[in-house]
Design an enzyme around this catalytic site. Structure first.
Site, mmCIF file in Angstrom:
data_model
loop_
_atom_site.group_PDB
_atom_site.id
_atom_site.type_symbol
_atom_site.label_atom_id
_atom_site.label_comp_id
_atom_site.label_asym_id
_atom_site.label_seq_id
_atom_site.Cartn_x
_atom_site.Cartn_y
_atom_site.Cartn_z
ATOM 1 N N CYS A 45 -2.036 -11.545 -12.740
ATOM 2 C CA CYS A 45 -2.693 -10.284 -11.921
ATOM 3 C C CYS A 45 -3.146 -10.771 -10.704
ATOM 4 C CB CYS A 45 -3.721 -9.523 -12.792
ATOM 5 S SG CYS A 45 -2.892 -8.632 -14.124
ATOM 6 N N GLU A 55 -4.192 -3.905 -13.983
ATOM 7 C CA GLU A 55 -4.421 -4.242 -12.566
ATOM 8 C C GLU A 55 -2.860 -3.988 -11.956
ATOM 9 O OE1 GLU A 55 -6.803 -7.458 -14.207
ATOM 10 O OE2 GLU A 55 -5.362 -6.330 -14.945
ATOM 11 N N HIS A 69 -0.321 -4.799 -17.520
ATOM 12 C CA HIS A 69 -1.844 -5.015 -17.309
ATOM 13 C C HIS A 69 -2.478 -3.703 -16.295
ATOM 14 C CE1 HIS A 69 -2.323 -9.455 -18.406
ATOM 15 N NE2 HIS A 69 -1.302 -8.783 -18.985
#
Length: 159
Positions: free
Chosen positions: A84, A53, A51
């Site tokens: 996240c 993040e 991801h």
């Protein structure tokens, strides 16, 4: 909060889109400088851990030389998921600025708010809706185009 950083996060999201990834982008700011950037790479890297993040957190930790990112701000185009959000709390990030909210999976206020749970040893300052229209439009266009592409491929296979 500074709009120029959300614009930079949007640039990261557009990189993801260019590679066929869901267009989500993130930047981490320390002392008014971008120290890390990330965009969604789940399909490219074949892992749910890629991801935007998490990629940015890893990069920022290397720059800072510590897993604690206490004086950092994160700008992200889509509300973080539970994974996240947990990483943001664990990294002790000071604040998160979110573009579009995610009513189906967001954990910065939509489904849950893991960033500000009093039960945890760290709470994150949170600002939502920054450049929301631009962030939402990028996602909506991506998914609309993906549905069209999938329909065309399905129709092609029918012949």
């Amino acid at each position: 909060m500074n709009l120029k950083y959300m614009k930079e996060a949007l640039k990261e999201a557009k990189k993801a889109e260019k590679y066929g990834e869901v267009p989500i982008g993130c930047v981490i700011v320390y002392e008014d400088k971008i120290i890390a950037r990330g965009y969604n790479k789940r399909n490219t890297k074949k892992t749910t851990l890629a991801h935007a993040e998490l990629i940015a957190i890893q990069k920022a930790s290397k720059v800072i030389g510590d897993w604690r990112l206490e004086n950092c701000s994160m700008y992200v185009t889509l509300e973080p998921c539970q994974m996240c959000s947990g990483a943001i709390v664990q990294a002790r990030i000071k604040e998160v600025i979110v573009g579009a909210m995610n009513p189906k999976a967001g954990c910065a206020g939509s489904v849950l708010n893991l960033l500000q749970m009093e039960e945890f040893n760290h709470q994150v300052e949170l600002t939502t809706g920054v450049m929301a229209q631009e962030c939402e439009a990028l996602l909506k266009e991506f998914f609309m185009n993906l549905r069209i592409k999938n329909k065309l491929e399905k129709d092609k296979q029918a012949f």
